[in-house]
Design an enzyme around this catalytic site. Structure first.
Site, PDB file in Angstrom:
ATOM      1  N   GLU A   1       4.654   5.228   3.697  1.00 51.88           N
ATOM      2  CA  GLU A   1       4.087   6.548   4.000  1.00 51.88           C
ATOM      3  C   GLU A   1       5.240   7.505   4.272  1.00 51.88           C
ATOM      4  O   GLU A   1       6.189   7.147   4.974  1.00 51.88           O
ATOM      5  CB  GLU A   1       3.163   6.444   5.221  1.00 51.88           C
ATOM      6  CG  GLU A   1       2.622   7.760   5.743  1.00 51.88           C
ATOM      7  CD  GLU A   1       1.846   8.541   4.687  1.00 51.88           C
ATOM      8  OE1 GLU A   1       2.207   9.718   4.464  1.00 51.88           O
ATOM      9  OE2 GLU A   1       0.903   7.981   4.088  1.00 51.88           O
TER      10      GLU A   1
ATOM     11  N   ASP B   1     -11.630  10.223  -4.441  1.00 50.21           N
ATOM     12  CA  ASP B   1     -12.919  10.910  -4.291  1.00 50.21           C
ATOM     13  C   ASP B   1     -12.952  12.158  -5.175  1.00 50.21           C
ATOM     14  O   ASP B   1     -13.805  13.020  -5.005  1.00 50.21           O
ATOM     15  CB  ASP B   1     -13.175  11.276  -2.824  1.00 50.21           C
ATOM     16  CG  ASP B   1     -12.114  12.200  -2.261  1.00 50.21           C
ATOM     17  OD1 ASP B   1     -11.030  12.317  -2.872  1.00 50.21           O
ATOM     18  OD2 ASP B   1     -12.355  12.807  -1.199  1.00 50.21           O
TER      19      ASP B   1
ATOM     20  N   ASP C   1      -3.100  12.373  -3.276  1.00 46.85           N
ATOM     21  CA  ASP C   1      -3.310  13.809  -3.470  1.00 46.85           C
ATOM     22  C   ASP C   1      -3.762  14.059  -4.909  1.00 46.85           C
ATOM     23  O   ASP C   1      -3.065  13.692  -5.855  1.00 46.85           O
ATOM     24  CB  ASP C   1      -2.005  14.557  -3.186  1.00 46.85           C
ATOM     25  CG  ASP C   1      -2.207  16.056  -3.023  1.00 46.85           C
ATOM     26  OD1 ASP C   1      -3.083  16.616  -3.720  1.00 46.85           O
ATOM     27  OD2 ASP C   1      -1.505  16.666  -2.203  1.00 46.85           O
TER      28      ASP C   1
ATOM     29  N   GLU D   1       0.849  -1.194   0.000  1.00 45.55           N
ATOM     30  CA  GLU D   1       0.000   0.000   0.000  1.00 45.55           C
ATOM     31  C   GLU D   1       0.879   1.235   0.000  1.00 45.55           C
ATOM     32  O   GLU D   1       1.776   1.382   0.839  1.00 45.55           O
ATOM     33  CB  GLU D   1      -0.953   0.032   1.193  1.00 45.55           C
ATOM     34  CG  GLU D   1      -1.800   1.298   1.180  1.00 45.55           C
ATOM     35  CD  GLU D   1      -3.089   1.214   1.988  1.00 45.55           C
ATOM     36  OE1 GLU D   1      -3.642   2.295   2.270  1.00 45.55           O
ATOM     37  OE2 GLU D   1      -3.523   0.113   2.321  1.00 45.55           O
TER      38      GLU D   1
ATOM     39  N   LYS E   1      -5.449  21.603  -9.044  1.00 46.20           N
ATOM     40  CA  LYS E   1      -5.175  22.759  -9.900  1.00 46.20           C
ATOM     41  C   LYS E   1      -4.479  22.288 -11.174  1.00 46.20           C
ATOM     42  O   LYS E   1      -3.570  21.469 -11.127  1.00 46.20           O
ATOM     43  CB  LYS E   1      -4.308  23.779  -9.165  1.00 46.20           C
ATOM     44  CG  LYS E   1      -5.021  24.445  -7.987  1.00 46.20           C
ATOM     45  CD  LYS E   1      -4.129  25.468  -7.314  1.00 46.20           C
ATOM     46  CE  LYS E   1      -4.855  26.135  -6.136  1.00 46.20           C
ATOM     47  NZ  LYS E   1      -3.993  27.100  -5.419  1.00 46.20           N
TER      48      LYS E   1
ATOM     49  N   PHE F   1     -12.847   9.497   6.687  1.00 44.11           N
ATOM     50  CA  PHE F   1     -12.845  10.560   5.684  1.00 44.11           C
ATOM     51  C   PHE F   1     -13.874  10.255   4.593  1.00 44.11           C
ATOM     52  O   PHE F   1     -14.639  11.122   4.164  1.00 44.11           O
ATOM     53  CB  PHE F   1     -11.436  10.667   5.089  1.00 44.11           C
ATOM     54  CG  PHE F   1     -11.317  11.606   3.928  1.00 44.11           C
ATOM     55  CD1 PHE F   1     -11.235  12.977   4.123  1.00 44.11           C
ATOM     56  CD2 PHE F   1     -11.274  11.119   2.630  1.00 44.11           C
ATOM     57  CE1 PHE F   1     -11.124  13.843   3.039  1.00 44.11           C
ATOM     58  CE2 PHE F   1     -11.156  11.970   1.544  1.00 44.11           C
ATOM     59  CZ  PHE F   1     -11.085  13.332   1.763  1.00 44.11           C
ATOM     60  N   GLU F   2     -13.905   8.992   4.168  1.00 40.58           N
ATOM     61  CA  GLU F   2     -14.827   8.572   3.115  1.00 40.58           C
ATOM     62  C   GLU F   2     -16.274   8.613   3.603  1.00 40.58           C
ATOM     63  O   GLU F   2     -17.180   9.021   2.867  1.00 40.58           O
ATOM     64  CB  GLU F   2     -14.454   7.165   2.668  1.00 40.58           C
ATOM     65  CG  GLU F   2     -15.144   6.687   1.416  1.00 40.58           C
ATOM     66  CD  GLU F   2     -14.633   5.333   0.975  1.00 40.58           C
ATOM     67  OE1 GLU F   2     -15.228   4.764   0.051  1.00 40.58           O
ATOM     68  OE2 GLU F   2     -13.642   4.843   1.558  1.00 40.58           O
TER      69      GLU F   2
END
Length: 239
Positions: free
Chosen positions: A94, A180, A144, A69, A148, A219-220
């Site tokens: 991470e 998302d 992320d 992951e 933009k 968060f989801e």
């Protein structure tokens, strides 16, 4: 744990090479719990970056399918997946040390033993440490989106990255992504569909329903309440 999370690459003259990174270093302040976890559990579950390929059987003390992951955040879903599938091995990467500390603390609390973690640039880890044809699954959840337009090139899912992942997957291995951000989902679909060697596992040749194997994050859940969509993509290595 060493503090050299990001090692620069060098050209033939020894000059550091600049390359576009898909993340921003936001180390933040460690809580006491995260600091305790890094000090006490990193020696057991932590993996230092190395220029040499890793031997997964040695790393985990057994032969078992390996799921990688990339960008596990605070590690809640990664720990849940590792706990739910003790017959598999999990390696999480991470770049933010508070997240690594939180993941270690959670894994210790849950008694998870089939998980190892790294605090380093995932692209460099893939290049240097992950053997070709070695992974059963690569997971990239909610990277992320760099929404933009001028930052779109920083998105981690680009053709070279997807080709790199392909080379690390076993035949039949799967690259599972979730976002998302609809525009990023469309970008992922375009990139993945352009690469020979991947097969889209979606019956409609776009997105798949969230598989039970991917836990729903807080968060989801919040996004669902606000009416936000989530798009899952799963591509299998077929050649």
């Amino acid at each position: 744990m060493k503090n050299d999370v990001i090692s620069p690459e060098f050209d033939e003259n020894g000059r550091p090479l600049r390359r576009i990174r898909s993340f921003v270093r936001r180390q933040g302040r460690l809580t006491k719990g995260q600091e305790h976890a890094l000090e006490n559990y990193w020696p057991v579950m932590g993996v230092e970056f190395s220029e040499a390929p890793v031997d997964f059987a040695t790393l985990f003390g057994r032969e078992a399918p390996v799921t990688l992951e990339i960008g596990f955040g605070m590690g809640a879903s990664l720990v849940a997946m590792a706990k739910a599938r003790p017959e598999q091995n999990f390696l999480g990467i991470e770049v933010h040390s508070p997240g690594v500390g939180a993941c270690l603390a959670s894994a210790h609390e849950e008694g998870v033993e089939n998980l190892r973690v790294m605090c380093h640039d995932a692209v460099e880890v893939l290049h240097k440490m992950i053997p070709d044809n070695s992974l059963s699954m690569v997971q990239l959840f909610f990277p992320d989106p760099w929404h933009k337009a001028r930052h779109n090139k920083r998105r981690i899912v680009q053709v070279p990255f997807a080709e790199l992942v392909l080379s690390k997957l076993k035949l039949g291995g799967v690259f599972h992504m979730a976002t998302d951000w609809e525009a990023y989902a469309e970008h992922m679909l375009e990139v993945m569909s352009s690469i020979d060697g991947y097969k889209n596992l979606s019956e409609s040749n776009d997105y798949v329903p969230r598989p039970e194997s991917r836990p729903v994050t807080k968060f989801e859940q919040r996004g669902h309440r606000l009416g936000h969509g989530v798009w899952d993509l799963m591509f299998e290595r077929v050649k």
